[in-house]
Design an enzyme around this catalytic site. Sequence first.
Site, PDB file in Angstrom:
ATOM      1  N   TRP A 185     -30.405 -66.182 -68.597  1.00  0.00           N
ATOM      2  CA  TRP A 185     -31.536 -66.117 -67.678  1.00  0.00           C
ATOM      3  C   TRP A 185     -32.687 -65.382 -68.367  1.00  0.00           C
ATOM      4  CZ3 TRP A 185     -33.718 -61.552 -65.504  1.00  0.00           C
ATOM      5  CH2 TRP A 185     -34.873 -61.824 -64.743  1.00  0.00           C
ATOM      6  N   GLU A 226     -29.821 -70.436 -66.139  1.00  0.00           N
ATOM      7  CA  GLU A 226     -30.168 -70.063 -64.759  1.00  0.00           C
ATOM      8  C   GLU A 226     -31.663 -70.218 -64.511  1.00  0.00           C
ATOM      9  OE1 GLU A 226     -29.108 -66.012 -63.802  1.00  0.00           O
ATOM     10  OE2 GLU A 226     -29.733 -66.201 -61.705  1.00  0.00           O
ATOM     11  N   HIS A 262     -33.106 -67.904 -55.878  1.00  0.00           N
ATOM     12  CA  HIS A 262     -34.094 -68.365 -56.849  1.00  0.00           C
ATOM     13  C   HIS A 262     -34.867 -69.606 -56.442  1.00  0.00           C
ATOM     14  CE1 HIS A 262     -32.518 -65.944 -60.523  1.00  0.00           C
ATOM     15  NE2 HIS A 262     -32.661 -65.215 -59.442  1.00  0.00           N
ATOM     16  N   HIS A 286     -24.628 -67.988 -58.710  1.00  0.00           N
ATOM     17  CA  HIS A 286     -24.904 -66.576 -58.478  1.00  0.00           C
ATOM     18  C   HIS A 286     -25.068 -66.435 -56.971  1.00  0.00           C
ATOM     19  CE1 HIS A 286     -26.311 -64.711 -62.535  1.00  0.00           C
ATOM     20  NE2 HIS A 286     -25.042 -65.039 -62.515  1.00  0.00           N
ATOM     21  N   ASP A 294     -36.463 -62.888 -53.605  1.00  0.00           N
ATOM     22  CA  ASP A 294     -35.225 -62.750 -54.370  1.00  0.00           C
ATOM     23  C   ASP A 294     -34.791 -61.285 -54.373  1.00  0.00           C
ATOM     24  OD1 ASP A 294     -33.138 -63.380 -56.168  1.00  0.00           O
ATOM     25  OD2 ASP A 294     -34.394 -62.861 -57.887  1.00  0.00           O
ATOM     26  N   ASP A 296     -31.960 -59.856 -53.641  1.00  0.00           N
ATOM     27  CA  ASP A 296     -30.594 -59.547 -54.071  1.00  0.00           C
ATOM     28  C   ASP A 296     -29.872 -58.584 -53.137  1.00  0.00           C
ATOM     29  OD1 ASP A 296     -30.217 -61.010 -56.764  1.00  0.00           O
ATOM     30  OD2 ASP A 296     -32.162 -60.049 -56.998  1.00  0.00           O
ATOM     31  N   ASP A 326     -24.251 -61.942 -57.567  1.00  0.00           N
ATOM     32  CA  ASP A 326     -25.439 -61.321 -58.161  1.00  0.00           C
ATOM     33  C   ASP A 326     -26.256 -60.639 -57.064  1.00  0.00           C
ATOM     34  OD1 ASP A 326     -27.475 -60.535 -59.786  1.00  0.00           O
ATOM     35  OD2 ASP A 326     -28.311 -62.531 -60.125  1.00  0.00           O
TER      36      ASP A 326
HETATM   37  C1  RNT Z   1     -32.545 -62.481 -62.041  1.00  0.00           C
HETATM   38  C2  RNT Z   1     -31.301 -63.275 -62.180  1.00  0.00           C
HETATM   39  C3  RNT Z   1     -30.256 -62.695 -63.083  1.00  0.00           C
HETATM   40  C4  RNT Z   1     -30.082 -61.203 -62.921  1.00  0.00           C
HETATM   41  C5  RNT Z   1     -28.887 -60.625 -63.640  1.00  0.00           C
HETATM   42  C6  RNT Z   1     -28.954 -59.141 -63.725  1.00  0.00           C
HETATM   43  O1  RNT Z   1     -33.366 -62.925 -61.046  1.00  0.00           O
HETATM   44  O2  RNT Z   1     -30.767 -63.537 -60.932  1.00  0.00           O
HETATM   45  O3  RNT Z   1     -29.074 -63.371 -62.913  1.00  0.00           O
HETATM   46  O4  RNT Z   1     -30.003 -60.838 -61.577  1.00  0.00           O
HETATM   47  O5  RNT Z   1     -28.744 -61.210 -64.857  1.00  0.00           O
HETATM   48 ZN    ZN Z   2     -28.842 -64.477 -60.883  1.00  0.00          ZN
END
Ligand code: RNT
Ligand code: ZN
Length: 418
Positions: A185, A226, A262, A286, A294, A296, A326
Amino acid sequence: MNEKLRQAYELAKEQYAAIGVDTEKAMEQLKQIKVSLHCWQGDDINGFLFQDNALTGGIQVTGNYPGKATNIKELRQDIEKALSCIPGKHKLSLHAIYADTEEKIDLDEIEPKHFESWVNWAKAQGLGLDFNPTCFSHPMADTGFTISSADEKVREFWIEHCKRSRRIGDYFGRELGQKCVTNYWFPDGYKDIPIDREAPRHRMMTALDEVFSEPMDPQYNLDAVESKVFGIGAESYTVGSNEFCLGYAVSRGKAYCLDAGHFHPTEVISDKIPSVLLYTKELLLHVSRPVRWDSDHVVIFDDELNAIAQSLVRGGLLERTHIGLDFFDASINRVAAWVIGTRNLLKALLRALLEPTGTLKQLELDGDYTSRLALTEEYKTYPFGAVWDYYCAQMGVPSGTAWFDEIRQYEADVLRKR
Ligand code: RNT
Ligand code: ZN
């Protein structure tokens, strides 16, 4: 085993049997599924290779909950604790910045030996390993571009880092006797509107071809790319967009990585899974939870998580899908975050496995959409929780909320003392 729990399971088993679902078989299938836990939830994506590198790349961890892992020993201890509350045998996904070495090395110098202690630990824990080059949080990424940079020196640095990462993936796969997924990524993008949308993508494509030029046994290492729609500070243009990564994966025989956060807020990956897998052999997920962006957030048991699990089960796609997590939340107990997210994912998979999919598919083919809707709605309140509790007990991990007492104790005994 707790007698009430067993009775609840026996009743659930009967209720499922009446609609043609074998709960024992569902649990057996669940046991085969490996989830790749992301190591970076434990220390807010700091890693241990560099002392003071700030998190960059347009991702963000917020919160200041006490007790984060400050070294590899603590991180492993936390992961072990989390795993003791999660049923099944799983994998751990490492980033390059989690190298275990006293040497002063940079990302373009990493070697398998810097991850040897992880392999030994994984063997002892019965875990598989996955890998990720870390193309952010580094001075060479300060312009917002890495492998697609117009600066050849920058590009070369990241190409070298990715090539070496791939060799580490191969090493993990061979040592542990199970395929390592190495996921690429890149945060590359522009804050404001670019003139040239083509050249960076061209450079990324060429750079990736260079990264993957070394022949490698796909039995041990699987490469995945990714995509992303935007990042903080890169709101106008992302080089590794959906079309770029999907096109790259399809044309180069790589796996595509779908991250739930994403895409545009109303797009869902559950609907993308069966399409992507028509054109790629394997897929990496992920599993994350975007909240407005995004962000997370920790994965919860929501509609999209269930839809992801249903996509995999109903489509018969589990075998070709590598399920990774993730998310990163520093505002709550980090070990609890792992447990909550992973248990939810497994719960969603179990629930999907407890569906009479064949019957529902037939109703759909018959055009009986009334029955399809009526039955799926009724099945939503079938007692999968009783099967889940029984499964946890069978697998030797706490059922229901019991795991939380353990994590609270761990917080008092270990995390609060750091
Ligand atoms: C970032 C991506 C990636 C990261 C990790 C830490 O937007 O989702 O996968 O979150 O590699
Ligand atoms: Zn990711």
